[in-house]
Write an enzyme that holds these catalytic residues in place. Structure first.
Site, short mmCIF file in Angstrom:
data_model
loop_
_atom_site.label_atom_id
_atom_site.label_comp_id
_atom_site.label_asym_id
_atom_site.label_seq_id
_atom_site.Cartn_x
_atom_site.Cartn_y
_atom_site.Cartn_z
N HIS A 125 -45.95 44.55 -0.32
CA HIS A 125 -45.01 45.61 -0.67
C HIS A 125 -44.29 45.27 -1.97
O HIS A 125 -44.15 46.14 -2.85
CB HIS A 125 -43.98 45.80 0.44
CG HIS A 125 -42.85 46.69 0.04
ND1 HIS A 125 -42.97 48.07 -0.02
CD2 HIS A 125 -41.58 46.41 -0.39
CE1 HIS A 125 -41.84 48.59 -0.45
NE2 HIS A 125 -40.98 47.60 -0.68
N GLU A 126 -43.84 44.04 -2.11
CA GLU A 126 -43.07 43.65 -3.30
C GLU A 126 -43.90 43.71 -4.57
O GLU A 126 -43.36 43.91 -5.66
CB GLU A 126 -42.51 42.23 -3.11
CG GLU A 126 -41.49 42.07 -1.99
CD GLU A 126 -40.16 42.72 -2.32
OE1 GLU A 126 -39.89 42.99 -3.50
OE2 GLU A 126 -39.38 42.96 -1.38
N THR A 127 -45.21 43.52 -4.46
CA THR A 127 -46.07 43.45 -5.64
C THR A 127 -46.99 44.65 -5.81
O THR A 127 -47.91 44.61 -6.63
CB THR A 127 -46.95 42.18 -5.57
OG1 THR A 127 -47.75 42.24 -4.37
CG2 THR A 127 -46.11 40.91 -5.55
N ARG A 141 -43.67 48.46 4.26
CA ARG A 141 -43.82 47.09 4.75
C ARG A 141 -44.49 47.06 6.13
O ARG A 141 -45.37 46.24 6.39
CB ARG A 141 -42.44 46.41 4.82
CG ARG A 141 -41.76 46.21 3.47
CD ARG A 141 -40.39 45.56 3.66
NE ARG A 141 -39.56 45.63 2.48
CZ ARG A 141 -39.52 44.72 1.50
NH1 ARG A 141 -40.30 43.65 1.58
NH2 ARG A 141 -38.70 44.86 0.47
N ASN A 156 -44.90 41.62 3.42
CA ASN A 156 -43.75 41.73 2.53
C ASN A 156 -44.14 41.47 1.08
O ASN A 156 -43.66 42.13 0.16
CB ASN A 156 -42.65 40.76 2.97
CG ASN A 156 -41.88 41.27 4.18
OD1 ASN A 156 -41.21 42.29 4.12
ND2 ASN A 156 -41.96 40.55 5.29
#
Length: 281
Positions: free
Chosen positions: A141-143, A260, A138
């Site tokens: 994916h976010e970064t 993700r 996660n």
């Protein structure tokens, strides 16, 4: 002249000593009300009690705003699952021009992980590995694969003016920062209260201090969402996606869910563990 204690004085001494012992025990019981920890905003001492100050936040502190300057343990706990080589293989893919290159460090991650009791350590070996893989998936994916520290081109300052518990500070923006892109004033305020940094007046520190940055992500995972419970109780990786961004689920954004899941499968392979079931949401 030798002074001899009378029977009454001996009795008084006995009862006085007994009363002192009882008082000490009562104080210990009072301090230990939060035994085994989990108390919001307090440190969990090496003996499993909540409190503040060096006795609780110093050496051996298990979770909360620990202040111990001891080097992070890498032979036990999360450190026994994620070696520096494994960590670097996970976050080391960021290009040299990325802001995140060199920011997300192994020592910072281990320090943050060790500050939260149960993170990556509360289940079987396979369960613990899946939790670590899910966290990194996660975060990756976010970064953008750990390339970014802060949200790119934010369209909002993420200030909920109706939240009076954690009011926005003038001139500050609460856009996404850190591994799980901490957002909104109420999350910065709550995370700051728990970890002990000024999240409302100095939200920028989440993007400049690697350890605090990782701590906000683990705080969100362990305290502010059900990510930890979901992945350790067998609900599957998909439940962590729903906990982080439910709008992606049920067909909301199949591409981001796939991103993700791909990261999760990759990191599970690196940690030598099967993915389990229920990967989608």
């Amino acid at each position: 002249m030798q002074i001899m204690a009378t029977q009454n004085s001996k009795s008084n001494i006995f009862w006085s000593s007994s009363a002192s012992v009882v008082l000490v025990l009562l104080l210990l019981v009072d301090v230990g009300v939060c035994q085994n920890c989990g108390c919001n905003g307090l440190c969990c001492s090496q003996y499993g009690y909540c409190g503040s100050g060096e006795a609780y936040c110093g050496a051996g502190c298990k979770e909360g705003p620990c202040s111990s300057s001891s080097p992070p343990s890498t032979g036990t706990g999360v450190g026994s699952i994620v070696s520096s080589d494994v960590f670097n293989s996970i976050v080391g893919g960021a290009a040299s021009g990325c802001a995140g290159n060199g920011f997300y460090t192994y020592d910072s991650f281990i320090s943050a992980a060790n500050a939260f009791n149960g993170f990556g350590t509360s289940g079987s070996s396979d369960v613990n590995k899946r939790e670590i893989a899910a966290f990194f998936a996660n975060a990756a994916h976010e970064t953008g694969g750990f390339c970014y520290i802060e949200e790119q081109n934010p369209t909002s300052i993420y200030c909920d003016a109706s939240n009076t518990q954690y009011p926005c500070a003038s001139g500050k923006t609460y856009h996404g920062r850190g591994p799980l892109q901490l957002s909104w004033n109420y999350n910065y305020g709550a995370a700051g209260s728990y970890i002990q940094f000024d999240g409302l007046n100095n939200p920028e520190i989440v993007g400049t201090d690697s350890t605090i940055s990782f701590k906000t992500a683990v705080w969100f995972w362990m305290v502010n969402s059900n990510c930890h419970t979901a992945i350790t109780s067998g609900q599957g990786f998909g439940a962590t996606i729903r906990a982080i961004n439910s709008m992606e689920c049920d067909g909301g954004n199949a591409a981001t869910v796939a991103s993700r899941v791909n990261y999760y499968q990759k990191f599970c392979q690196q940690l030598n563990v099967d993915t389990g079931s229920n990967l989608q949401c």
